[in-house]
Enzyme design. Structure first.
Site, PDB file in Angstrom:
ATOM      1  N   SER A  23      42.197  23.970  28.100  1.00  0.00           N
ATOM      2  CA  SER A  23      41.945  24.258  29.507  1.00  0.00           C
ATOM      3  C   SER A  23      41.893  25.761  29.792  1.00  0.00           C
ATOM      4  CB  SER A  23      43.049  23.614  30.345  1.00  0.00           C
ATOM      5  OG  SER A  23      43.097  24.164  31.638  1.00  0.00           O
ATOM      6  N   GLY A  24      40.823  26.175  30.471  1.00  0.00           N
ATOM      7  CA  GLY A  24      40.732  27.577  30.870  1.00  0.00           C
ATOM      8  C   GLY A  24      41.793  27.948  31.878  1.00  0.00           C
ATOM      9  N   LEU A  25      42.069  27.037  32.818  1.00  0.00           N
ATOM     10  CA  LEU A  25      43.127  27.274  33.799  1.00  0.00           C
ATOM     11  C   LEU A  25      44.465  27.470  33.098  1.00  0.00           C
ATOM     12  CD1 LEU A  25      44.498  27.284  36.588  1.00  0.00           C
ATOM     13  CD2 LEU A  25      44.483  24.772  36.488  1.00  0.00           C
ATOM     14  N   ASP A  35      42.468  32.114  37.030  1.00  0.00           N
ATOM     15  CA  ASP A  35      41.394  31.363  36.382  1.00  0.00           C
ATOM     16  C   ASP A  35      40.053  31.814  36.942  1.00  0.00           C
ATOM     17  OD1 ASP A  35      40.075  29.474  34.834  1.00  0.00           O
ATOM     18  OD2 ASP A  35      40.339  27.877  36.316  1.00  0.00           O
ATOM     19  N   ASP A  62      37.245  24.344  27.339  1.00  0.00           N
ATOM     20  CA  ASP A  62      36.782  24.663  28.687  1.00  0.00           C
ATOM     21  C   ASP A  62      36.148  26.048  28.622  1.00  0.00           C
ATOM     22  OD1 ASP A  62      36.406  25.205  31.333  1.00  0.00           O
ATOM     23  OD2 ASP A  62      38.511  25.016  31.924  1.00  0.00           O
ATOM     24  N   ASP A  64      34.235  27.578  30.727  1.00  0.00           N
ATOM     25  CA  ASP A  64      33.852  28.138  32.027  1.00  0.00           C
ATOM     26  C   ASP A  64      32.330  28.078  32.181  1.00  0.00           C
ATOM     27  OD1 ASP A  64      36.477  28.455  32.679  1.00  0.00           O
ATOM     28  OD2 ASP A  64      36.582  30.562  32.121  1.00  0.00           O
ATOM     29  N   GLU A  91      30.273  24.903  32.902  1.00  0.00           N
ATOM     30  CA  GLU A  91      30.047  24.424  34.272  1.00  0.00           C
ATOM     31  C   GLU A  91      28.962  25.238  34.950  1.00  0.00           C
ATOM     32  OE1 GLU A  91      33.569  25.925  36.895  1.00  0.00           O
ATOM     33  OE2 GLU A  91      34.361  25.600  34.868  1.00  0.00           O
ATOM     34  N   LYS A  97      33.481  32.882  37.228  1.00  0.00           N
ATOM     35  CA  LYS A  97      33.735  31.616  37.925  1.00  0.00           C
ATOM     36  C   LYS A  97      35.013  31.699  38.765  1.00  0.00           C
ATOM     37  CE  LYS A  97      36.448  28.750  36.730  1.00  0.00           C
ATOM     38  NZ  LYS A  97      36.778  27.819  35.613  1.00  0.00           N
ATOM     39  N   ASN A  99      38.087  28.840  40.127  1.00  0.00           N
ATOM     40  CA  ASN A  99      38.566  27.480  39.908  1.00  0.00           C
ATOM     41  C   ASN A  99      38.040  26.554  41.006  1.00  0.00           C
ATOM     42  OD1 ASN A  99      40.733  25.194  40.301  1.00  0.00           O
ATOM     43  ND2 ASN A  99      40.983  25.964  38.217  1.00  0.00           N
ATOM     44  N   SER A 100      37.690  25.348  40.598  1.00  0.00           N
ATOM     45  CA  SER A 100      37.038  24.400  41.514  1.00  0.00           C
ATOM     46  C   SER A 100      37.912  24.005  42.696  1.00  0.00           C
ATOM     47  CB  SER A 100      36.641  23.134  40.743  1.00  0.00           C
ATOM     48  OG  SER A 100      35.717  23.445  39.736  1.00  0.00           O
ATOM     49  N   ARG A 136      28.994  20.471  32.709  1.00  0.00           N
ATOM     50  CA  ARG A 136      29.843  20.104  33.846  1.00  0.00           C
ATOM     51  C   ARG A 136      29.082  20.347  35.154  1.00  0.00           C
ATOM     52  NH1 ARG A 136      36.036  22.257  34.731  1.00  0.00           N
ATOM     53  NH2 ARG A 136      36.033  22.356  37.007  1.00  0.00           N
ATOM     54  N   HIS A 167      32.464  16.213  38.332  1.00  0.00           N
ATOM     55  CA  HIS A 167      33.745  16.666  38.874  1.00  0.00           C
ATOM     56  C   HIS A 167      33.792  16.471  40.385  1.00  0.00           C
ATOM     57  CE1 HIS A 167      37.536  18.513  38.413  1.00  0.00           C
ATOM     58  NE2 HIS A 167      37.233  19.729  38.820  1.00  0.00           N
TER      59      HIS A 167
END
Length: 516
Positions: A23-25, A35, A62, A64, A91, A97, A99-100, A136, A167
């Site tokens: 996970s990038g986060l 992130d 991940d 990104d 993504e 980026k 975070n979503s 993604r 997502h």
């Protein structure tokens, strides 16, 4: 399952998961940054290398946005393949980026054609046939609806994506389910139901989703545990309340692969197959008040206990498996990295019984020595290199020690020392502190080396000592070796001259400084 470093990746693998989500986060959080591509992709790559080294199951990264454009994507794929990574998920956002779950509907998405170019570039760059690129789709997160999600997913499929990750930032799965109904089985579909934690997993299984990613829960659970531990320690200033709630150090060492390293040391390091047992149970009454509250081996010399000097000398020869038999004031002997055995009757038993306490350490080749004998490392190395089942070092300069008023283990050997004496020819005949001078060939230096077979023989003899009151009370190491000889065992003698010190007085503590 998410992981963010080598340790968490190992835990994920042991839990039974078939693959790891890097996970990038979580990697960013572990590094203490946001992130938002604040951790460079090379820093992420370094974390991935540790994760890959620690595990054997596939890792999906991940990635990104691919860290830029088509060119950075090509380089990223090559570098991931070099580290044994199974695939990357990118993504369709602009770089850098966000975070979503932060301002999702205000985040700009990448141009569809440009992002499809990143996917194609990545697929063209790969050299490992089964490396996967997951596209993604962030259309739902950005608030652009199902039609946009479908348009983007189809463009990415045509560009060569191996799977689609759809997502949502909503806490119910309607958008995900709607996409899967419309999409069908054109490509496998991956979901990350972080917000949909109340939805039964069976709902996603029945809908036909291929993969579920539990995206950040290892990192989040570790934060909770660390916060609780830190607050408790700050509040209580004591380990007592938290010790039973944290993993034991033995578990840390196991996850780090300490056993594998020990096995490798035994295979590759000189002397590493050898272990040592140090007899440190004696008080040493000759030191008077110095040993009233400590054993002799813990008397300080040049600022450190005698035992610390001995341990360092052993480790300098490559011997790291070290055991100590404690007795008098045993709680004082607390040096790190040692294995301890206790003689709980030090005042009524002798050296052979102390050694019998350490029989679990007498498996395979071993060196047995005293906790008050200092030595040059070559002394130990000569014993390690000896293939005999039993071997001892004998100081041919025994007359010098004879002139000092102290107990000494004098020996008679099959041949006296000379410059032409071959070590392979000399055998120990007798050990005693009462030998007539004409029978003395040297002084035993306090080292007994045993082979794997020698350890087995010695364990049998020590078992007898444990059940014989006379031997328990009076048999010293010299008596143990005499017993071995009487049973037909051959003890090889290696002669040397000096370069050791039996610490028996305060004056010896000063002499011992040359061994530090």
């Amino acid at each position: 399952m998410e992981a963010h470093n080598g340790l968490s990746a190992k835990i994920v693998e042991e839990a039974g998961f078939p693959a790891i989500w890097a996970s990038g986060l979580s990697i960013s959080a572990a590094l203490g940054v946001r992130d938002s591509n604040e951790a460079s992709w090379t820093q992420v790559l370094e974390a991935l290398e540790f994760m890959s080294d620690a595990t054997r199951i596939p890792i999906l990264v991940d990635g990104d946005t691919g860290y830029g454009n088509f060119n950075t994507m090509r380089r990223l794929v090559r570098k991931l393949e070099q580290r044994g990574i199974a695939g990357v998920c990118i993504e369709d956002k602009v770089f850098p980026k966000t975070n979503s779950f932060l301002r999702g509907t205000t985040q700009p998405l990448a141009d569809v054609a440009e992002f499809a170019g990143r996917i194609k570039a990545g697929k063209d760059a790969q050299t490992v046939e089964d490396f996967v690129i997951v596209a993604r789709v962030e259309a739902f997160v950005a608030g652009w609806g199902l039609a946009e999600a479908m348009k983007r997913a189809e463009a990415y499929r045509l560009a060569g994506a191996d799977a689609i990750l759809i997502h949502t930032a909503k806490s119910f799965p309607d958008e995900l389910l709607a996409f899967k109904r419309e999409w069908g089985d054109r490509l496998p579909v991956v979901i990350v139901p972080t917000k949909c934690y109340a939805t039964p997993t069976e709902v996603f299984q029945e809908a036909g989703f291929s993969v579920v990613i539990w995206a950040n829960h290892m990192m989040r659970s570790s934060i909770s545990a660390m916060q609780q531990t830190a607050r408790a320690l700050y509040r209580d200033q004591s380990l007592a309340a938290i010790e039973d709630r944290v993993a034991p150090l033995a578990e840390v060492f196991r996850l780090q692969g300490a056993d594998e390293l020990a096995a490798a040391e035994r295979r590759y390091l000189p002397g590493s197959q050898m272990r040592a047992v140090i007899l440190g149970a004696a008080r040493g009454p000759e030191f008077g008040e110095l040993t009233r509250d400590r054993p002799k081996c813990m008397v300080e010399m040049a600022g450190e206990p005698i035992l610390a000097h001995i341990v360092r000398a052993y480790r300098a020869t490559g011997i790291r498996d070290l055991s100590v038999v404690r007795g008098h004031r045993r709680q004082v002997i607390d040096l790190e990295g040692l294995r301890y055995f206790d003689n709980e009757e030090p005042d009524t038993t002798h050296e052979a019984f102390s050694l019998s306490r350490a029989t679990p350490a007498l498996h395979g080749p071993a060196l047995i020595s005293y906790g008050d004998v200092l030595f040059r490392k070559y002394v130990v190395q000569q014993l390690v290199d000896t293939e005999a089942d039993f071997a001892v070092m004998v100081d041919a300069q025994w007359r010098e020690s004879r002139n000092r008023e102290r107990y000494a283990d004098y020996v008679t050997c099959s041949l006296p020392f000379s410059r032409s004496t071959s070590f392979s020819q000399v055998r120990l005949v007798e050990v005693s502190n009462e030998l007539p001078e004409e029978q003395i060939h040297g002084e035993w230096m306090g080292f007994l080396k045993v082979s794997e077979r020698g350890s087995e023989v010695l364990r049998g003899l020590l078992a007898e000592v444990e059940h014989d009151a006379e031997k328990r009370a009076h048999m010293d190491m010299g008596g143990l070796m005499n017993d071995l000889i009487s049973r037909g065992e051959k003890i090889r003698v290696i002669y040397t001259t000096g370069n050791w010190l039996d610490v028996d007085s305060v004056d010896d503590l000063l002499l011992g400084s040359e061994f530090t």
